[in-house]
Design a protein around this motif. Structure first.
Motif, mmCIF file in Angstrom:
data_model
loop_
_atom_site.group_PDB
_atom_site.id
_atom_site.type_symbol
_atom_site.label_atom_id
_atom_site.label_comp_id
_atom_site.label_asym_id
_atom_site.label_seq_id
_atom_site.Cartn_x
_atom_site.Cartn_y
_atom_site.Cartn_z
ATOM 1 N N SER A 9 0.768 -1.322 -0.113
ATOM 2 C CA SER A 9 -0.850 -0.237 0.055
ATOM 3 C C SER A 9 1.228 1.489 0.208
ATOM 4 O O SER A 9 1.651 1.169 0.921
ATOM 5 C CB SER A 9 -0.318 0.071 1.371
ATOM 6 O OG SER A 9 -1.814 1.230 1.390
ATOM 7 N N SER A 12 1.366 3.068 3.412
ATOM 8 C CA SER A 12 2.449 2.314 4.637
ATOM 9 C C SER A 12 3.123 3.243 4.533
ATOM 10 O O SER A 12 4.399 3.137 5.289
ATOM 11 C CB SER A 12 2.675 1.140 3.982
ATOM 12 O OG SER A 12 2.797 0.620 2.896
ATOM 13 N N CYS A 18 1.650 -3.539 7.263
ATOM 14 C CA CYS A 18 0.782 -2.886 6.282
ATOM 15 C C CYS A 18 0.159 -4.028 5.476
ATOM 16 O O CYS A 18 0.302 -5.242 5.626
ATOM 17 C CB CYS A 18 1.249 -1.752 4.783
ATOM 18 S SG CYS A 18 2.719 -3.491 3.972
ATOM 19 N N GLU A 20 -0.751 -5.910 1.783
ATOM 20 C CA GLU A 20 -0.367 -6.298 0.564
ATOM 21 C C GLU A 20 -0.878 -7.656 -0.557
ATOM 22 O O GLU A 20 -1.547 -8.126 -0.333
ATOM 23 C CB GLU A 20 1.406 -7.092 0.321
ATOM 24 C CG GLU A 20 2.198 -6.024 1.353
ATOM 25 C CD GLU A 20 3.870 -7.074 1.796
ATOM 26 O OE1 GLU A 20 5.109 -6.298 1.231
ATOM 27 O OE2 GLU A 20 3.642 -7.942 2.278
#
Length: 64
Positions: A9, A12, A18, A20
């Motif tokens: 992202s 992030s 984050c 993915e």
């Protein structure tokens, strides 16, 4: 089979916390948390779109 290319992202930045995404097939998406890369969720593009739309419009704001 080659290792998938995960997309992180843009929100992030350089953090490790984050979500993915990657494509496994034309209509399949794999999702993982960067802190637990061995655990993945597979969904069709349509189901992922429905889920994200529900989160954005508040339909999924309250757990069942």
């Amino acid at each position: 089979m080659s290792e998938p290319k995960w997309q992180k992202s843009s929100f992030s930045n350089d953090r490790d916390e984050c979500i993915e995404l990657t494509h496994e097939a034309p209509d399949e998406v794999l999702i993982r948390e960067s802190e637990a890369p061995g655990v993945t969720i597979k969904a069709s593009r349509a189901k992922l779109h429905t889920f994200i739309s529900g989160v954005k419009d508040g339909t999924l704001s309250h757990p069942i």
